[in-house]
Design a protein around this motif. Structure first.
Motif, PDB file in Angstrom:
ATOM      1  N   UNK A   1       1.375  -1.366   0.045  1.00  0.00           N
ATOM      2  CA  UNK A   1       0.024  -0.070   0.073  1.00  0.00           C
ATOM      3  C   UNK A   1       0.502   1.314   0.549  1.00  0.00           C
ATOM      4  N   UNK A   2       1.924   1.457   0.448  1.00  0.00           N
ATOM      5  CA  UNK A   2       2.496   2.623   0.427  1.00  0.00           C
ATOM      6  C   UNK A   2       3.250   2.905  -0.572  1.00  0.00           C
ATOM      7  N   UNK A   3       3.975   1.864  -0.798  1.00  0.00           N
ATOM      8  CA  UNK A   3       4.732   1.956  -2.395  1.00  0.00           C
ATOM      9  C   UNK A   3       3.484   1.987  -3.469  1.00  0.00           C
ATOM     10  N   UNK A   4       2.278   1.793  -3.472  1.00  0.00           N
ATOM     11  CA  UNK A   4       0.697   2.228  -4.199  1.00  0.00           C
ATOM     12  C   UNK A   4       0.565   3.284  -4.400  1.00  0.00           C
ATOM     13  N   UNK A   5       0.442   4.003  -3.098  1.00  0.00           N
ATOM     14  CA  UNK A   5      -0.019   5.611  -2.993  1.00  0.00           C
ATOM     15  C   UNK A   5       1.709   6.579  -2.857  1.00  0.00           C
ATOM     16  N   UNK A   6       2.783   6.123  -2.746  1.00  0.00           N
ATOM     17  CA  UNK A   6       3.530   6.551  -3.447  1.00  0.00           C
ATOM     18  C   UNK A   6       3.616   6.994  -4.878  1.00  0.00           C
ATOM     19  N   UNK A   7       3.579   5.587  -5.402  1.00  0.00           N
ATOM     20  CA  UNK A   7       3.883   5.579  -6.641  1.00  0.00           C
ATOM     21  C   UNK A   7       2.712   6.925  -7.445  1.00  0.00           C
ATOM     22  N   UNK A   8       1.652   6.348  -6.601  1.00  0.00           N
ATOM     23  CA  UNK A   8       0.356   7.279  -7.001  1.00  0.00           C
ATOM     24  C   UNK A   8       0.331   9.113  -7.492  1.00  0.00           C
ATOM     25  N   UNK A   9       1.590   9.366  -6.212  1.00  0.00           N
ATOM     26  CA  UNK A   9       1.881  10.833  -5.303  1.00  0.00           C
ATOM     27  C   UNK A   9       2.857  10.948  -6.587  1.00  0.00           C
ATOM     28  N   UNK A  10       3.905  10.509  -7.443  1.00  0.00           N
ATOM     29  CA  UNK A  10       4.365  10.404  -8.217  1.00  0.00           C
ATOM     30  C   UNK A  10       3.937  10.692  -9.313  1.00  0.00           C
ATOM     31  N   UNK A  11       2.969  10.323  -9.862  1.00  0.00           N
ATOM     32  CA  UNK A  11       2.351  10.870 -11.083  1.00  0.00           C
ATOM     33  C   UNK A  11       1.883  11.675 -11.199  1.00  0.00           C
ATOM     34  N   UNK A  12       1.208  12.240  -9.967  1.00  0.00           N
ATOM     35  CA  UNK A  12      -0.015  13.630  -9.471  1.00  0.00           C
ATOM     36  C   UNK A  12       1.408  14.590  -9.586  1.00  0.00           C
ATOM     37  N   UNK A  13       2.995  14.436  -9.044  1.00  0.00           N
ATOM     38  CA  UNK A  13       3.757  15.505  -9.165  1.00  0.00           C
ATOM     39  C   UNK A  13       4.627  15.495 -10.666  1.00  0.00           C
ATOM     40  N   UNK A  14       4.372  14.498 -11.609  1.00  0.00           N
ATOM     41  CA  UNK A  14       4.768  14.484 -12.489  1.00  0.00           C
ATOM     42  C   UNK A  14       4.117  14.691 -13.847  1.00  0.00           C
ATOM     43  N   UNK A  15       2.639  14.508 -13.191  1.00  0.00           N
ATOM     44  CA  UNK A  15       1.643  15.094 -14.132  1.00  0.00           C
ATOM     45  C   UNK A  15       1.676  17.020 -13.914  1.00  0.00           C
ATOM     46  N   UNK A  16       1.653  17.983 -13.281  1.00  0.00           N
ATOM     47  CA  UNK A  16       2.050  18.907 -12.468  1.00  0.00           C
ATOM     48  C   UNK A  16       3.394  19.197 -13.445  1.00  0.00           C
ATOM     49  N   UNK A  17       4.894  18.744 -13.169  1.00  0.00           N
ATOM     50  CA  UNK A  17       5.695  19.066 -13.068  1.00  0.00           C
ATOM     51  C   UNK A  17       5.440  19.083 -15.038  1.00  0.00           C
ATOM     52  N   UNK A  18       5.263  18.237 -15.902  1.00  0.00           N
ATOM     53  CA  UNK A  18       5.375  18.448 -17.167  1.00  0.00           C
ATOM     54  C   UNK A  18       4.144  19.179 -17.255  1.00  0.00           C
ATOM     55  N   UNK A  19       3.017  19.425 -17.130  1.00  0.00           N
ATOM     56  CA  UNK A  19       2.230  20.768 -17.033  1.00  0.00           C
ATOM     57  C   UNK A  19       2.513  22.289 -17.336  1.00  0.00           C
ATOM     58  N   UNK A  20       3.128  21.776 -15.899  1.00  0.00           N
ATOM     59  CA  UNK A  20       4.473  23.590 -16.263  1.00  0.00           C
ATOM     60  C   UNK A  20       5.638  23.366 -17.144  1.00  0.00           C
ATOM     61  N   UNK A  21       6.267  22.392 -17.354  1.00  0.00           N
ATOM     62  CA  UNK A  21       7.576  22.537 -18.331  1.00  0.00           C
ATOM     63  C   UNK A  21       7.420  22.773 -19.429  1.00  0.00           C
ATOM     64  N   UNK A  22       5.942  21.850 -20.228  1.00  0.00           N
ATOM     65  CA  UNK A  22       5.706  22.508 -21.619  1.00  0.00           C
ATOM     66  C   UNK A  22       5.398  23.769 -21.807  1.00  0.00           C
ATOM     67  N   UNK A  23       4.915  25.057 -20.633  1.00  0.00           N
ATOM     68  CA  UNK A  23       3.945  25.730 -21.064  1.00  0.00           C
ATOM     69  C   UNK A  23       5.719  26.453 -21.052  1.00  0.00           C
ATOM     70  N   UNK A  24       7.068  27.076 -19.874  1.00  0.00           N
ATOM     71  CA  UNK A  24       8.175  27.209 -19.966  1.00  0.00           C
ATOM     72  C   UNK A  24       8.690  26.950 -21.525  1.00  0.00           C
ATOM     73  N   UNK A  25       8.888  25.787 -21.689  1.00  0.00           N
ATOM     74  CA  UNK A  25       9.088  25.407 -23.123  1.00  0.00           C
ATOM     75  C   UNK A  25       8.818  26.081 -24.095  1.00  0.00           C
ATOM     76  N   UNK A  26       8.346  26.702 -24.553  1.00  0.00           N
ATOM     77  CA  UNK A  26       7.768  27.801 -25.272  1.00  0.00           C
ATOM     78  C   UNK A  26       8.295  28.859 -25.352  1.00  0.00           C
ATOM     79  N   UNK A  27       8.208  29.618 -24.171  1.00  0.00           N
ATOM     80  CA  UNK A  27       8.306  30.821 -23.770  1.00  0.00           C
ATOM     81  C   UNK A  27      10.164  31.746 -24.660  1.00  0.00           C
TER      82      UNK A  27
END
Length: 252
Positions: free
Chosen positions: A226-252
């Protein structure tokens, strides 16, 4: 014998209902397992076993024949009021204040109840929190309003996109992209001044703080799956947030 078997099945249904409500509402895995076994023990079943993962619950009772049941949990959210109410019912069962049928009816009412604030209030809270996070990260007061608008619109976006596409990763990615785009537009129009601080403050309402906390607590309690699966889910959320911001910054 038949009455005893029927009673054991009713206890099993009660324990599974309590575990399901708690797991869907954001409770830790070890808390769910402990509550289920305490309820079973209160009704005279000393030999019971529960195995909980973020997506399912297995509960078994020793006997002749042994009884085991599995339920799936597909939707998970954060409603700590429900967790507290289930814990309260568990304590009342332990002190023999509730019968089996009364406890089941009480849990059914909790399952179908809703303790969410109105959506407009959630948006306002996310907006104010975004501005406060900006100040906490040593941003300037003149960026407080842009961070509020970006953070509030980010929560609206993640809720709307999740209804259209029921996959958290894409909803969070698109919401982070919109936050980054709005922050960039505020800077370009002269309403904002520190792009990094505005973005950091605005994405904070999307950060899975409770999920990270539960992952660490489950790992510390020895629930590795459970700990590892919840950690993986949290990592995916962090990755999604970072990716969305990175796409914007890459076009600046």
């Amino acid at each position: 014998m038949e009455n005893q078997t029927r009673n054991q099945y009713k206890v099993m249904e009660l324990c599974l209902l309590a575990g399901k409500i708690m797991l869907q509402s954001g409770a830790e895995t070890y808390r769910v397992e402990d509550t289920m076994m305490r309820i079973a023990s209160s009704f005279g079943i000393q030999e019971s076993h529960s195995y909980v993962t973020p997506t399912g619950i297995i509960f078994s009772i020793e006997g002749e024949p042994p009884k085991t049941k599995l339920i799936r949990v597909t939707e998970r959210t954060t409603d700590l009021v429900k967790v507290a109410k289930v814990n309260s019912i568990s304590r009342k069962i332990s002190s023999e204040e509730l019968t089996l049928d009364e406890a089941y009816e009480s849990l059914k009412k909790i399952e179908f109840s809703s303790h969410y604030y109105p959506f407009w209030m959630q948006v306002v809270a996310a907006a104010v929190a975004s501005g406060c996070f900006l100040i906490m990260f040593k941003g300037e007061w003149r960026d407080f309003i842009p961070a509020m608008f970006a953070g509030g619109f980010g929560l609206i976006s993640v809720t709307y996109f999740h209804r259209i596409v029921p996959i958290k990763f894409f909803a969070e990615f698109l919401a982070a992209f919109i936050i980054g785009l709005l922050s960039f537009l505020f800077i370009k129009m002269g309403f904002g001044f520190q792009l990094d601080k505005i973005i950091i403050g605005s994405v904070m309402p999307l950060v899975p703080g409770l999920l990270i906390t539960n992952a660490v607590r489950d790992l510390m309690a020895g629930h590795l799956v459970s700990g590892l699966s919840k950690g993986a889910e949290a990592f995916l959320t962090a990755f999604a947030i970072g990716s969305g911001i990175a796409v914007v910054l890459s076009f600046m």
